[in-house]
Motif scaffolding. Structure first.
Motif, mmCIF file in Angstrom:
data_model
loop_
_atom_site.group_PDB
_atom_site.id
_atom_site.type_symbol
_atom_site.label_atom_id
_atom_site.label_comp_id
_atom_site.label_asym_id
_atom_site.label_seq_id
_atom_site.Cartn_x
_atom_site.Cartn_y
_atom_site.Cartn_z
ATOM 1 N N GLY A 14 0.837 -1.202 0.000
ATOM 2 C CA GLY A 14 0.000 0.000 0.000
ATOM 3 C C GLY A 14 0.869 1.248 0.000
ATOM 4 N N ALA A 15 0.217 2.376 0.228
ATOM 5 C CA ALA A 15 0.952 3.643 0.202
ATOM 6 C C ALA A 15 2.061 3.658 1.251
ATOM 7 C CB ALA A 15 -0.012 4.808 0.441
ATOM 8 N N ALA A 16 1.777 3.126 2.425
ATOM 9 C CA ALA A 16 2.792 3.131 3.480
ATOM 10 C C ALA A 16 3.989 2.277 3.081
ATOM 11 C CB ALA A 16 2.187 2.627 4.792
ATOM 12 N N GLY A 17 3.712 1.071 2.616
ATOM 13 C CA GLY A 17 4.792 0.159 2.273
ATOM 14 C C GLY A 17 5.618 0.644 1.095
ATOM 15 N N VAL A 34 7.030 -7.557 -0.120
ATOM 16 C CA VAL A 34 6.211 -8.766 -0.241
ATOM 17 C C VAL A 34 4.741 -8.377 -0.102
ATOM 18 C CG1 VAL A 34 7.991 -10.358 0.553
ATOM 19 C CG2 VAL A 34 6.455 -9.301 2.227
ATOM 20 N N GLU A 35 3.907 -8.972 -0.928
ATOM 21 C CA GLU A 35 2.484 -8.641 -0.975
ATOM 22 C C GLU A 35 1.687 -9.941 -0.997
ATOM 23 O OE1 GLU A 35 0.346 -5.893 -0.844
ATOM 24 O OE2 GLU A 35 -1.001 -7.619 -0.846
ATOM 25 N N LYS A 36 0.733 -10.068 -0.094
ATOM 26 C CA LYS A 36 -0.016 -11.324 -0.009
ATOM 27 C C LYS A 36 -1.144 -11.407 -1.038
ATOM 28 C CE LYS A 36 -3.484 -9.957 3.405
ATOM 29 N NZ LYS A 36 -4.153 -10.273 4.667
ATOM 30 N N GLY A 41 -0.870 -2.592 -4.279
ATOM 31 C CA GLY A 41 -1.541 -1.316 -3.982
ATOM 32 C C GLY A 41 -2.453 -1.306 -2.780
ATOM 33 N N GLY A 42 -2.943 -2.467 -2.371
ATOM 34 C CA GLY A 42 -3.797 -2.527 -1.189
ATOM 35 C C GLY A 42 -4.997 -1.593 -1.272
ATOM 36 N N THR A 43 -5.478 -1.158 -0.120
ATOM 37 C CA THR A 43 -6.582 -0.205 -0.071
ATOM 38 C C THR A 43 -6.191 1.100 -0.760
ATOM 39 O OG1 THR A 43 -7.198 -1.135 2.066
ATOM 40 C CG2 THR A 43 -8.203 0.952 1.479
ATOM 41 N N SER A 44 -4.917 1.442 -0.678
ATOM 42 C CA SER A 44 -4.445 2.702 -1.276
ATOM 43 C C SER A 44 -4.804 2.794 -2.756
ATOM 44 C CB SER A 44 -2.926 2.829 -1.126
ATOM 45 O OG SER A 44 -2.518 2.646 0.202
ATOM 46 N N ALA A 45 -4.767 1.650 -3.438
ATOM 47 C CA ALA A 45 -4.990 1.650 -4.887
ATOM 48 C C ALA A 45 -6.434 1.996 -5.254
ATOM 49 C CB ALA A 45 -4.599 0.299 -5.479
ATOM 50 N N SER A 47 -8.314 4.060 -3.170
ATOM 51 C CA SER A 47 -8.696 5.210 -2.354
ATOM 52 C C SER A 47 -8.818 6.466 -3.205
ATOM 53 C CB SER A 47 -7.648 5.455 -1.264
ATOM 54 O OG SER A 47 -6.523 6.130 -1.790
ATOM 55 N N GLY A 48 -9.307 7.539 -2.584
ATOM 56 C CA GLY A 48 -9.374 8.820 -3.273
ATOM 57 C C GLY A 48 -7.997 9.407 -3.516
ATOM 58 N N GLY A 49 -7.040 8.999 -2.712
ATOM 59 C CA GLY A 49 -5.668 9.450 -2.917
ATOM 60 C C GLY A 49 -5.338 10.802 -2.306
ATOM 61 N N TRP A 50 -6.254 11.362 -1.535
ATOM 62 C CA TRP A 50 -5.993 12.675 -0.942
ATOM 63 C C TRP A 50 -5.107 12.553 0.283
ATOM 64 C CZ3 TRP A 50 -6.830 16.883 -3.517
ATOM 65 C CH2 TRP A 50 -7.835 16.902 -4.493
ATOM 66 N N LEU A 51 -4.105 13.419 0.341
ATOM 67 C CA LEU A 51 -3.261 13.519 1.534
ATOM 68 C C LEU A 51 -3.698 14.743 2.329
ATOM 69 C CD1 LEU A 51 0.299 13.170 -0.043
ATOM 70 C CD2 LEU A 51 -1.292 11.348 0.537
HETATM 71 C C1 LIG Z 1 -12.854 4.088 -1.119
HETATM 72 C C2 LIG Z 1 -11.763 4.620 -0.201
HETATM 73 C C3 LIG Z 1 -11.321 5.920 -0.380
HETATM 74 C C4 LIG Z 1 -10.325 6.440 0.471
HETATM 75 N N1 LIG Z 1 -9.890 7.713 0.254
HETATM 76 C C5 LIG Z 1 -8.905 8.207 1.050
HETATM 77 C C6 LIG Z 1 -8.382 9.522 0.806
HETATM 78 O O1 LIG Z 1 -8.753 10.222 -0.147
HETATM 79 N N2 LIG Z 1 -7.406 9.978 1.655
HETATM 80 C C7 LIG Z 1 -6.934 9.214 2.709
HETATM 81 O O2 LIG Z 1 -6.045 9.698 3.445
HETATM 82 N N3 LIG Z 1 -7.401 7.964 2.939
HETATM 83 C C8 LIG Z 1 -8.368 7.453 2.134
HETATM 84 N N4 LIG Z 1 -8.813 6.184 2.362
HETATM 85 C C9 LIG Z 1 -8.148 5.411 3.403
HETATM 86 C C10 LIG Z 1 -6.775 4.959 2.839
HETATM 87 O O3 LIG Z 1 -6.987 4.350 1.576
HETATM 88 C C11 LIG Z 1 -6.060 3.989 3.785
HETATM 89 O O4 LIG Z 1 -5.964 4.565 5.084
HETATM 90 C C12 LIG Z 1 -4.642 3.746 3.247
HETATM 91 O O5 LIG Z 1 -4.702 3.302 1.895
HETATM 92 C C13 LIG Z 1 -3.911 2.720 4.083
HETATM 93 O O6 LIG Z 1 -2.640 2.555 3.497
HETATM 94 P P1 LIG Z 1 -1.692 1.402 3.989
HETATM 95 O O7 LIG Z 1 -0.471 1.431 3.117
HETATM 96 O O8 LIG Z 1 -1.507 1.529 5.464
HETATM 97 O O9 LIG Z 1 -2.523 0.058 3.797
HETATM 98 P P2 LIG Z 1 -3.047 -0.647 2.429
HETATM 99 O O10 LIG Z 1 -3.097 0.299 1.272
HETATM 100 O O11 LIG Z 1 -4.298 -1.369 2.785
HETATM 101 O O12 LIG Z 1 -1.900 -1.679 2.130
HETATM 102 C C14 LIG Z 1 -1.630 -2.777 2.959
HETATM 103 C C15 LIG Z 1 -1.102 -3.896 2.080
HETATM 104 O O13 LIG Z 1 -0.497 -4.893 2.896
HETATM 105 C C16 LIG Z 1 -0.848 -6.163 2.394
HETATM 106 N N5 LIG Z 1 -0.664 -7.097 3.488
HETATM 107 C C17 LIG Z 1 -1.312 -7.150 4.670
HETATM 108 N N6 LIG Z 1 -0.825 -8.156 5.427
HETATM 109 C C18 LIG Z 1 0.169 -8.742 4.709
HETATM 110 C C19 LIG Z 1 1.037 -9.831 4.950
HETATM 111 N N7 LIG Z 1 0.990 -10.527 6.116
HETATM 112 N N8 LIG Z 1 1.952 -10.159 4.003
HETATM 113 C C20 LIG Z 1 1.989 -9.448 2.826
HETATM 114 N N9 LIG Z 1 1.189 -8.421 2.541
HETATM 115 C C21 LIG Z 1 0.274 -8.065 3.475
HETATM 116 C C22 LIG Z 1 -2.286 -5.977 1.948
HETATM 117 O O14 LIG Z 1 -2.682 -6.992 1.061
HETATM 118 C C23 LIG Z 1 -2.207 -4.588 1.284
HETATM 119 O O15 LIG Z 1 -1.824 -4.665 -0.073
HETATM 120 C C24 LIG Z 1 -9.795 5.649 1.520
HETATM 121 C C25 LIG Z 1 -10.240 4.326 1.676
HETATM 122 C C26 LIG Z 1 -11.189 3.814 0.822
HETATM 123 C C27 LIG Z 1 -11.640 2.376 0.999
#
Ligand SMILES: Cc1cc2nc3c(=O)[nH]c(=O)nc-3n(C[C@H](O)[C@H](O)[C@H](O)COP(=O)(O)OP(=O)(O)OC[C@H]3O[C@@H](n4cnc5c(N)ncnc54)[C@H](O)[C@@H]3O)c2cc1C
Length: 132
Positions: A14-17, A34-36, A41-45, A47-51
């Motif tokens: 995701g965005a963090a990783g 590594v991605e399961k 892209g996870g949820t980030s892919a 999302s709205g993408g706004w920071l």
């Molecule tokens: C429709 C929608 C719109 C949004 N719009 C916004 C916005 O505009 N602005 C905003 O700030 N936030 C928004 N959000 C929230 C935002 O998308 C999330 O807070 C953010 O994407 C989280 O990023 P992340 O990298 O922490 O996690 P994720 O993007 O969820 O990535 C985590 C990744 O880790 C992988 N993973 C998990 N466990 C394992 C494992 N054991 N081994 C390997 N891989 C693993 C998952 O499969 C996933 O790919 C929105 C959410 C949604 C659903």
């Protein structure tokens, strides 16, 4: 089973990783992500993408200040306000945005109007804290 040798192991794409992975790579480390899931892209892919990025160049040009951003966060956080975490966030946002614009193909958009969600709170602004 295969064995990989790496300096930095990032779990999740995701965005963090991926931000961590890019940063580590740019600092000269070998990185393994590594991605399961079947897709990156996870949820980030999806999302709205706004920071929410106070201290960005648009906000600074419009007169936003670190003190105003802290006031706004403090008003919303209540008892959960964590000075050290807020300091780290406000200190690092400008450098993080600058890093991605300078070192990668990322080109953030800064909307003319993007109000804070709680405009009634002290320190809120109509623009200058969002990018995408
Ligand atoms: C429709 C929608 C719109 C949004 N719009 C916004 C916005 O505009 N602005 C905003 O700030 N936030 C928004 N959000 C929230 C935002 O998308 C999330 O807070 C953010 O994407 C989280 O990023 P992340 O990298 O922490 O996690 P994720 O993007 O969820 O990535 C985590 C990744 O880790 C992988 N993973 C998990 N466990 C394992 C494992 N054991 N081994 C390997 N891989 C693993 C998952 O499969 C996933 O790919 C929105 C959410 C949604 C659903």
């Amino acid at each position: 089973m295969r064995t990989y040798d790496t300096d930095v192991l990032v779990v999740g794409s995701g965005a963090a990783g991926l931000s961590a992975a890019i940063s580590a790579h740019k600092h000269g480390h070998r990185v393994l992500v590594v991605e399961k899931d079947d897709h990156l892209g996870g949820t980030s892919a999806i999302s709205g993408g706004w920071l929410w990025a106070p201290g960005n160049k648009q906000g600074v040009a419009e007169g936003d200040t670190r003190a105003d951003a802290e006031t706004y966060i403090r008003a919303l956080a209540g008892d959960a306000f964590d000075q050290a975490a807020v300091d780290a966030f406000l200190d690092e946002v400008p450098e993080a945005l600058d890093f991605f614009e300078r070192e990668t193909a990322v080109d953030f958009v800064y909307p003319e109007t993007a109000p804070d969600y709680r405009m009634e709170a002290p320190g809120a602004r109509r623009s200058g804290r969002h990018s995408r």
